[in-house]
Every structure is written in structure tokens, then in C-alpha cells.
Motif scaffolding. Structure first.
Motif, short mmCIF file in Angstrom:
data_model
loop_
_atom_site.label_atom_id
_atom_site.label_comp_id
_atom_site.label_asym_id
_atom_site.label_seq_id
_atom_site.Cartn_x
_atom_site.Cartn_y
_atom_site.Cartn_z
N TYR A 556 -3.42 -31.75 -7.61
CA TYR A 556 -3.93 -30.78 -8.59
C TYR A 556 -4.87 -30.92 -9.11
O TYR A 556 -5.38 -30.34 -10.31
CB TYR A 556 -2.56 -30.79 -9.10
N LEU A 611 0.56 -26.88 -15.57
CA LEU A 611 -0.52 -27.20 -14.19
C LEU A 611 -1.10 -25.44 -14.48
O LEU A 611 -2.25 -24.67 -14.15
CB LEU A 611 1.40 -26.72 -13.12
N ARG A 804 -7.20 -20.83 -3.65
CA ARG A 804 -6.79 -21.85 -4.35
C ARG A 804 -6.06 -21.47 -5.59
O ARG A 804 -5.57 -22.34 -5.68
CB ARG A 804 -7.50 -22.70 -4.68
N LYS A 806 -3.90 -19.65 -6.28
CA LYS A 806 -2.21 -19.27 -6.64
C LYS A 806 -1.20 -20.75 -6.75
O LYS A 806 -0.04 -19.95 -7.53
CB LYS A 806 -2.48 -18.64 -5.16
N HIS A 810 4.11 -22.94 -12.34
CA HIS A 810 4.80 -23.54 -12.11
C HIS A 810 5.50 -22.89 -10.82
O HIS A 810 6.40 -23.05 -10.52
CB HIS A 810 5.30 -23.90 -13.29
N PHE A 811 5.60 -21.76 -11.04
CA PHE A 811 6.23 -20.25 -10.43
C PHE A 811 5.75 -19.40 -9.31
O PHE A 811 5.09 -19.23 -9.50
CB PHE A 811 7.52 -19.77 -10.83
N ILE A 812 5.88 -20.00 -8.01
CA ILE A 812 5.05 -18.49 -7.08
C ILE A 812 5.54 -17.18 -7.36
O ILE A 812 4.94 -17.15 -6.92
CB ILE A 812 5.48 -19.76 -5.79
N ASN A 813 7.09 -16.88 -7.81
CA ASN A 813 7.45 -16.32 -7.82
C ASN A 813 7.51 -15.58 -9.24
O ASN A 813 8.13 -13.63 -10.11
CB ASN A 813 8.66 -15.63 -7.30
N ALA A 814 6.45 -15.92 -10.36
CA ALA A 814 7.47 -15.65 -11.85
C ALA A 814 6.02 -16.30 -12.68
O ALA A 814 6.03 -17.01 -12.59
CB ALA A 814 8.72 -15.89 -11.88
#
Lengths: 848, 107
Positions: A556, A611, A804, A806, A810-814
């Protein structure tokens, strides 16, 4: 118990000091009253490395006295205090300060004085000698405003002194009475080659010259007139024509001397008066004066044992073999190098093309090695010395010992198994083969460990190859298989993988694994391969094919902290920052509520970034003109600098300017571990460059380049690699040095440990970097150039790519945040909440 | 009982890396090892480092077992069963599957 014994030591040179160390180490010194009379204004210092005083070492650096040594051991040291006379019947010593000190045992460690031939005019001004730090000061003084310097004496010390004059910028001559240089240690052919090599370095050599008179010169201060009618003009005449034992005080008190001077001693180093001992260069044993430090140290130990009654060691003479580098030329001499033993035969090899000369002297039956001479290449010294000292039977064709290895002809290696356990491997520190084997048995399995455990190879380093051989043989004897595989997936070392990746043009971990590995890779080999791929090809580290290789921080592009937040470090080359830049960093820190702290590398660290905040923070920093600081990478971190000559009253050169240039050149270069630099603008060294992987210090004559230092867990001072460099050469050498480290270092091995494990040590590194011994220099430079040319700010590349970005959530879906991150306030800033604070749930700061 | 939730597209997870998804209030680390076409889902909380970071760890093959190495202190958690190779702790595992290039998790 009887009253404490009075021990008086006259002289605090290297040997006198070793005696004190040996005595207090053996026994509780409190049962002695020890008084030391030292004529010089300072206590013991290292005379062997005296010439380094001219290359930046200070009197403190050369000191041999550990902190508190005299105080802690109840030793009364009297500096500037000369022993004037000895009253042997009253057992007292009278001093120049009008004291009378009584002794039970007296140790004479008065050393020697430089011999100055009684030529008319030898006592003119500007005729220094070369022995003490005061002498060096006088030489420096004489050199001021002088153009030409002559050293009288072409022996070992004379050539050392010639180097000093040469370093001081004088046109340097060596005048020698004998028909060749180093007549004691080297034969005629060797002396001829040595002369050629030294003259190539710009020092003029005059042999067979008998100086008859020194008078006023026409162009220079002096004119030297020789017996052959020729003359030589010079401003400085430095006498280094041998040493004489300092035996006057013994003579006056009627202690027995040798016919040509020197205080006669027996095997316990007692003089003709059994309560008076003599050690070092003032002592005469078996008709010989030992002008080297190792035999003197031996005498010191013998006397310490004899006085304390704790041992029965005796002095039995010493081997006078030597190996050294004189003005960059390897010179070695072993035993009977002149073939004076009856029936002795010799083999010699003379390569005028590469300027290498080697000779061995063997016994009449060709079974034993009696002596050897090597000029220009002394790599065989360690092996040959062991053969000679231990009387090991020679192979059937002894000449192969000195011939270069040809195709199909193996060089006969000395099997170290043939050596007895008592064989001395490291002569500087007197370490035997047995001691090295012992350390291996106790778990030292790398050359670095063995050095640390035994001190073998840590002084001059000449024995390092032999120490390695002994270690490897012992490992084999123990059946220890030293597994250098990096992990279960690759049966290779880091260096192997580096070469494979480079030579085979491998550009991805997948290809590497398929061709050379097994399994699927782990947290050892993946980051390692990622690092090597970056060192060799320098592609974007978050590229699809590399991203899975990046470790915690790299993946990261930030430094993960204990709570999973990151710290952000913008690059600040040389530690220079504009007020606007600093304000912008401050604004970012304020807007995101980041904990702000200065680093040791002269830049600002912002902690507590989550993040999802990283791209926003970096966008603002990049817009303000900053770049990534690579604080997360195994790569160049910072080039620290002092303010240098632009502002400082004492600065000699522009350290900030150079630091910025170096940081911008090497930023982003990835290696086996992190790399730190510093540049100081003068020898006051405010940037602490001598504790860095690469340190540069400005001098009046250019830049000095220091390498392989480290602070941290195991501090190591740097070694001086090269001096008085112009900037172009400096950068060329750093290019080569860094790429050589990148190419050969082990995983997570800093340059300091790398150096300690480098067979051949500093001398070898100099040969590779300065002399291009391996023929690698242009390749290393080209590789560095390619890395410099392909540099990119990884954060700039990242924020420009929506794909990049994306991952930076912290969450991929929220869009929710990690609710486990909790801060409290301390001294006006945030810090992670402790477990207790979390439980009590008080004073927690809302995380944005 | 098994209630799969669509969390992202398969291509949202770079090969050989992990992501974290929020599923029914739980933080789930989903890994896409290069070694297999299968996905793995475990808890995101590192019980030793005590932080929600496991999805950011390196996928590591230890003697044939696929694990994630904690990005904090490098303990290995077996992806298939959540056990830790070094310490006496474990992490939860969850069902995960790929359907029409979408990633579905039950937690």
C-alpha cells in the motif's frame, strides 16, 4: 597478606599498554600499585595506523585506551613525565618532574626512536621524523608552503611516510642507501617491481644514494648532496632510516645491553636485573630487536604472567613475516626470503605484463617451504605462511603454489585439515585454528559470526580467506550442512536469484517460479523476488504481476503501524524544505488529524492515515510538489546533510547541494535492505555520515567516500573507501558500490553486515570499486544509469490510475471505516488507544 | 441457513492478493491465490496483532498449505481452516464462491 606490590612501567606505547591490559585482565590489579611514566603528552595510541592521521582520523580515533581504563584499574598514569634514572639498589625511578617512585618490579617499555643518520645538516629546520602524533604535526607544519618532500629510507616505514607526504600534496622522493627498496624483506627482482609500481604512482625513487651533506638549496629550502656527486633539492626531509632501541636509561643504570644496543632479556623478558623487565622494541632477545607489534604484545603477555605468577609462557622469538599494502601495492614477505638457508632452492614467477612477482624458497629436499616474496598480488600469503610455519610437506610440484591457475591445472589448495589446532591463523589478534573451530562448534556458522566470536580477521583482514577456509572445513567436519536456500520454494541464494533473473531476462515471479522453483511461494521469496525484479527491471511495483509479491508496507506504499493505519513520508531531499512546502504538509496533517513527528533522516512523518485516506493525502502532497519518500521500501531512504559551506562558518563544501543531488539520483533504487546516506560539509561531521551505508565528507581536497556504516542494533563505523574525489568520480564510485551491493547482498542484509561477510573485506571492495578487478565497473554503472533513468514516483503513478485506487478502501463493498481504529489525545496529538482505554471507552477521539 | 452475499467482481481482487468485505457486520478477508482458481474467506481480524489487517497479508505456501502471513508479525493462518501455524489461536473461516465472475460470501 603482604603489602601491595609497586609496579612501575616506563612507557605507554602500544606494547606498554598491552602489558597493563594483560596484567589487569589476569589478576585483580588492586593488589598492585601501578604507576606508568609516559613521556608523550597522550596515553597509548595506535602507531600501526599512524598514517591514517593524515586521512581524517583524529588522535582520539587512534587512542588504544578504553574509557575509564586507568581510573577503573587504579593505575596512576603520569603524562609528560620522563623517567630520568633508575637507582637499582634503592629500587626507585627518578622522573623529569622531580619525583622518586619506588618499585618492586620495573617494566621498561621505552620503545625505539627513529634513526637519523649523522649527516651534516640533518638538524636543519624542516627535517622531521615519523613516529609520534607530534611528529605528524611537525610534518604537516613543514609541508605548508612546501612543494617537494624527500623521505630518507626506503624500508617499510619509509614508504609509509612517503605516502603521507604524497597525500599532503608534495612532489615526493624516496632516497635509499641500499641498492633497492625494502632490502630486508624483499629480494632484488621484487624490489625492482616494487620500485616500478611506486614510481607509477608519482613517487620518485633514488636507490644506492649516500647522502653526504645537507645545505641551503637554490630553488628549495634544502639541497641534499650525494656521494656520487649528484644532488636533489627539496623543502622537507623526512628521516625514516630505521629505528634504534630506546635503551639509554638502562645503559646508565648498568643493565646489560647487546653489543649494538637493545636491552638484553631472557625468555621471561627479564633483564640482567631480575626485578627489571624489558618488552617491545627496546628489548633484545636472541640478538634480535623485534620491530613489529605482535611480538611485542607477546612479550607483554609473558611479563604479565611472570609478575603475577599465573602462567609459565615464555617468549621464544617470533615470525617476522609481513603482508601489507604500501601505497596501494600488495607486498608480502615470509621467512627466509633471501634463500640464505644452506641448500635452499627457489622458484620464481615474474609477470611484467600484470606486474606480479612471486618467489618461494624451499628446502634442499623440496619438502618444506622456507620463505616467500610476493609483490603486486599477495593473495597466496595466508596459505604459504601456514605451510612455512607449520612445516607442512609441500606438493610434488611446489612451483604450482605461485603459478597462476591455468586451464586443467588445479592450484594445490592447502587443506586446512593439515594444520595443527595451534596454528596461528590471525596473527594480529593471535587467534589459532583451534579457537576458530571452537567458535564454529559453538554455533558460529558464517564468517561474520566467526569474526564476532573470535576477533579473527578483524584487524588487518589479511587472514579472512583463510579463516573462511578453516570455518568451512570445520562445518564439513561437523557434518553441518549450511543451507543457504532462501526458502522451501527456491534452492538458491539471493545472489543466485539475482543473476538468474538478470541473465535469463526473467520479468515476473510466475516465470521465475515455473522455471526455477517449486510450490507457490511465500512471504520470504515473494518480496525477495519483487525486490530483485525492481532492482533489475525497475517496473511499477503495484503492477498486476508484481502486486502479490509486495510485503506489508510496499503493497500500500505506506508504513503499516500497529493498528493497521499507515504513516506517510514525503521525500525531502537533503532535509531541505521550503516554508510553503512545510506549511502544506502541516495543512494536510491538520486536515486529516495526523500525528506529526520528525524522523532521524531529516523529514516529516505523518501517522494515523487510514487506507482510504492515502490517495487523497498523496494527491495533495504531490500537488504541492512532493514525491514519495520510499519510507516503506527496501530502498534508498534519505541523504541526511549538515547545512554546509553555503551558511556554515566552518563548511568546506556544499553538503546540502550534494545531498540533494545524490538523493535525487538514487531515490527509488531497491536493494537487499534499506539504504541510508549522509553528507557532511567538513570533518566536524555534523551529518554523522560515518554511521551510514554511504557517507560523504567534504575536505579541502575533495570528497571522502565512506561506506558500510550502521547505527541501529549493531552500530558500525564506516570504512574509508576513497578520498579527495571530484564529484563525478564520487558518483561513479557510489554507482558501482551500490550496484555491487544490490547484486551480491543477502536478503535483508545491510551493507555493514555485508561488509563483515565480504571475503577480502575492504581491500577487496576497493579492488572491485576503484580498480575494477572483476571487470564489472562499466556494467554496474550502466545498470545504475538505467535505474536512474526509469525512476517514477510510485504514488504519482498510483493516483493517476482509477483502477489502482480501488484497492485503497478498507472494504471492497462498502464505504464504512474500520471501526477498530481508535485514537486518544496525547500532548495535543492523536495516538492509538491502548487496550485498556478501548475497554473503558473514555476519551476516544471520533475517527473521521 | 447459508446466505451468500455478493461482495464484488472477481476481477476486483488482484491475483495473489486479498480484499476485505463487510458481510453482515463482519469483516471478511477474501483471498485469490495464484496457485488455484478457488477463493478463500477468513476473518480479517488478526488475533495476535489485534487489528483488522489480514486481508492485506501475503499469500504464503508453507509446506503445501496455503496460508496468509499476518502483515503485522508474520504468523501464518491456514486459509482452509483458519488455524495458526505458530501460536495457539485461530481465525474464523467463511464460505465463498464464484458465480458469473462475481464473488459471493456467506458470513
Amino acid at each position: 597478606m603482604s603489602a601491595a606490590q609497586n609496579i612501575v612501567v616506563i612507557g605507554n606505547g602500544m606494547v606498554g599498554h598491552k602489558f597493563l591490559e594483560s596484567l589487569v585482565a589476569i589478576d585483580d590489579s588492586k593488589q598492585y600499585n601501578i604507576t606508568v611514566l609516559c613521556e608523550e603528552p597522550r596515553a597509548a595510541y595506535d602507531r600501526v595506523y599512524l598514517s591514517s592521521y593524515f586521512t581524517g582520523k583524529t588522535a582520539e580515533d587512534l587512542s588504544l585506551v578504553s574509557e575509564g581504563f586507568f581510573e577503573n584499574n587504579n593505575i596512576d598514569i603520569k603524562l609528560n613525565c620522563k623517567a630520568e634514572s633508575i637507582d637499582r639498589s634503592a629500587k626507585t625511578v627518578a622522573t623529569s618532574t622531580n619525583e622518586t617512585i619506588s618499585y618492586d618490579k620495573l617494566v621498561l617499555a621505552t620503545g625505539s626512536y627513529p634513526f637519523v643518520p649523522p649527516v651534516p645538516g640533518h638538524d636543519r629546520d624542516n627535517c622531521p621524523v615519523y613516529r609520534t602524533i607530534e611528529d605528524l604535526e611537525a610534518i604537516k607544519e613543514s609541508a605548508k608552503g612546501s612543494k617537494v618532500g624527500v623521505v630518507v629510507g626506503g624500508g617499510l616505514l619509509g614508504l609509509e611516510a612517503a605516502k603521507a607526504l604524497h597525500d599532503l600534496g608534495l612532489e615526493t622522493h624516496v632516497v635509499e642507501f641500499a641498492p633497492r627498496l625494502m632490502a630486508v624483506q624483499v629480494d632484488e627482482a621484487g624490489g625492482t617491481l616494487l620500485r616500478t609500481k611506486i614510481e607509477e604512482l608519482g613517487v620518485k625513487v633514488h636507490t644506492g644514494k649516500n647522502t653526504q651533506n645537507i645545505t641551503d638549496g637554490d630553488q628549495c629550502f634544502h639541497k641534499m648532496e650525494f656521494a656520487d656527486g649528484e644532488s636533489l633539492e627539496t623543502d622537507v626531509i623526512l628521516f625514516s632510516a630505521g629505528i634504534r632501541p630506546q635503551d639509554a636509561i638502562a645503559r646508565e643504570s648498568e643493565i646489560e645491553l647487546g653489543p649494538r644496543g637493545g636491552i638484553s632479556i631472557n625468555d621471561h623478558c627479564q633483564t640482567s636485573d631480575p626485578d627489571v623487565y624489558a618488552i617491545g622494541e627496546c628489548a633484545l632477545w636472541g640478538g634480535m630487536i623485534y620491530g613489529l607489534v605482535a611480538p611485542g604484545y607477546n612479550m607483554a603477555k609473558v611479563v604479565a604472567q611472570h609478575i603475577s605468577g599465573t602462567g609459565t609462557d615464555t617468549f621464544e622469538g617470533a615470525d617476522m613475516s609481513t603482508k601489507l599494502k604500501l601505497m596501494g601495492v600488495d607486498v608480502a614477505s615470509i621467512g627466509d626470503c633471501h634463500a640464505r638457508t644452506e641448500g635452499a632452492l627457489s622458484y620464481s614467477y615474474n609477470d611484467e605484463v600484470n606486474q606480479v612477482y612471486k618467489k618461494i624458497v624451499v628446502s634442499a629436499d623440496k619438502k618444506l617451504l622456507l620463505g616467500a616474496v610476493m609483490i603486486g598480488d599477495a593473495d597466496d600469503y595466508g596459505n604459504l605462511l601456514q605451510l612455512a610455519l607449520n612445516g607442512i610437506e609441500l606438493p610434488a610440484n611446489p612451483e604450482a603454489l605461485i603459478l597462476p591457475a591455468m586451464d586443467g591445472m588445479e592450484k594445490p589448495a592447502l587443506g586446512t585439515d593439515a594444520l595443527p589446532d595451534t596454528a596461528q591463523i590471525c596473527s594480529c589478534n593471535d587467534i589459532s585454528k583451534g579457537a576458530i573451530c571452537c567458535s564454529v562448534q559453538e554455533g558460529a556458522h558464517t564468517i561474520g559470526d566467526v569474526k564476532a566470536a573470535t576477533t579473527a580477521g578483524t584487524a588487518c583482514g589479511g587472514c579472512a580467506p583463510l579463516v573462511t577456509q578453516v570455518m568451512n572445513a570445520e562445518l564439513a567436519n561437523l557434518g553441518v550442512e549450511v543451507n543457504t536456500d532462501i526458502c522451501e520454494h527456491f534452492a538458491y541464494t539471493r545472489q543466485d536469484l539475482y543473476n538468474i533473473i538478470k541473465i535469463e531476462g526473467i520479468k515476473s515471479f510466475k516465470a521465475l517460479l515455473e522455471k526455477h522453483g517449486t510450490g507457490h511461494g511465500c512471504e520470504i521469496c515473494k518480496p525477495l523476488a519483487g525486490s530483485i525484479l525492481a532492482s533489475v527491471w525497475n517496473e511499477y511495483v503495484l503492477d498486476d504481476k508484481h502486486i502479490g509479491l509486495q510485503d506489508t508496507n510496499d503493497i500500500y506504499l505506506g508504513n503499516m503501524q500497529k493498528d493497521g493505519t499507515y504513516s506517510v513520508v514525503p521525500r525531502m531531499p537533503g532535509g531541505e524544505v521550503t516554508p510553503e512546502g512545510l506549511i502544506e504538509i502541516g495543512k494536510v496533517a491538520k486536515d486529516y488529524g495526523l500525528y506529526t513527528k520528525l524522523t532521524g533522516g531529516q523529514r516529516v512523518d505523518l501517522f494515523g492515515a487510514q487506507l482510504h485516506q492515502l490517495p487523497e493525502i498523496w494527491k495533495r502532497l504531490i500537488d504541492a510538489g512532493f514525491e514519495t519518500g520510499h519510507a516503506y521500501g527496501k530502498s534508498l531512504r534519505t541523504v541526511k546533510s549538515c547545512v554546509g559551506s553555503t551558511w556554515c562558518r566552518f563548511g568546506v563544501d556544499d553538503s546540502v547541494g550534494l545531498a540533494i543531488e545524490l538523493e535525487n539520483r538514487y531515490k527509488g533504487v531497491r536493494g537487499p535492505h534499506k539504504i541510508k546516506f549522509a553528507v557532511s560539509g567538513c570533518t566536524r561531521e555534523c551529518a554523522e555520515a560515518q554511521s551510514k551505508d554511504v557517507g560523504v565528507i567534504a575536505t579541502e581536497k575533495g570528497w571522502n567516500l565512506y561506506v558500510c556504516g550502521n547505527g541501529g542494533m549493531k552500530p558500525r563505523h564506516t570504512d574509508l573507501l576513497a578520498q579527495d574525489l571530484d564529484k563525478e568520480t564520487l558518483i561513479k564510485y557510489i554507482d558501482r558500490f551500490l550496484m555491487f551491493y544490490v547484486k551480491t547482498g543477502d536478503r535483508l542484509q545491510r551493507t555493514s553486515v555485508w561488509m563483515d561477510n565480504l571475503e577480502g573485506g575492504l581491500d577487496y571492495l576497493k579492488e572491485v570499486v576503484l580498480e575494477d578487478k572483476l571487470g564489472l565497473a562499466s556494467e554496474l554503472e550502466a545498470q545504475m544509469e538505467a535505474l536512474v533513468d526509469t525512476y517514477q514516483c510510485e504514488w504519482k503513478t498510483t493516483i493517476e490510475s482509477p483502477e489502482r485506487l480501488k484497492r485503497f478502501s478498507h472494504f471492497i463493498n462498502a464505504d464504512e471505516k474500520d471501526d477498530n481504529i481508535k485514537f486518544v489525545e496525547e500532548r495535543g496529538q492523536i495516538r492509538p488507544a491502548s487496550e485498556d482505554e478501548r475497554l473503558k471507552n473514555v476519551d476516544l477521539i471520533a475517527v473521521s | 441457513m447459508t446466505n451468500f452475499v455478493d461482495v464484488c467482481a472477481l476481477n476486483d481482487i488482484n491475483k495473489d492478493t486479498g480484499v476485505c468485505a463487510l458481510v453482515n457486520g463482519k469483516q471478511v478477508a477474501i483471498f485469490r491465490p495464484a496457485a488455484t482458481d478457488e477463493l478463500f474467506a477468513v476473518g480479517n481480524f488478526d488475533p495476535i496483532g489485534k487489528a483488522n489487517v489480514l486481508s492485506r497479508g501475503l499469500i504464503s505456501d508453507i509446506k503445501g498449505q496455503l496460508t496468509v502471513a499476518s502483515p503485522l508479525y508474520k504468523q501464518h493462518y491456514v486459509l482452509a481452516d483458519g488455524s495458526c501455524l505458530e501460536e495457539d489461536v485461530s481465525i474464523p473461516t467463511y464460505s465463498v464462491k464464484i458465480e458469473n465472475d462475481r464473488v459471493l460470501v456467506a458470513a
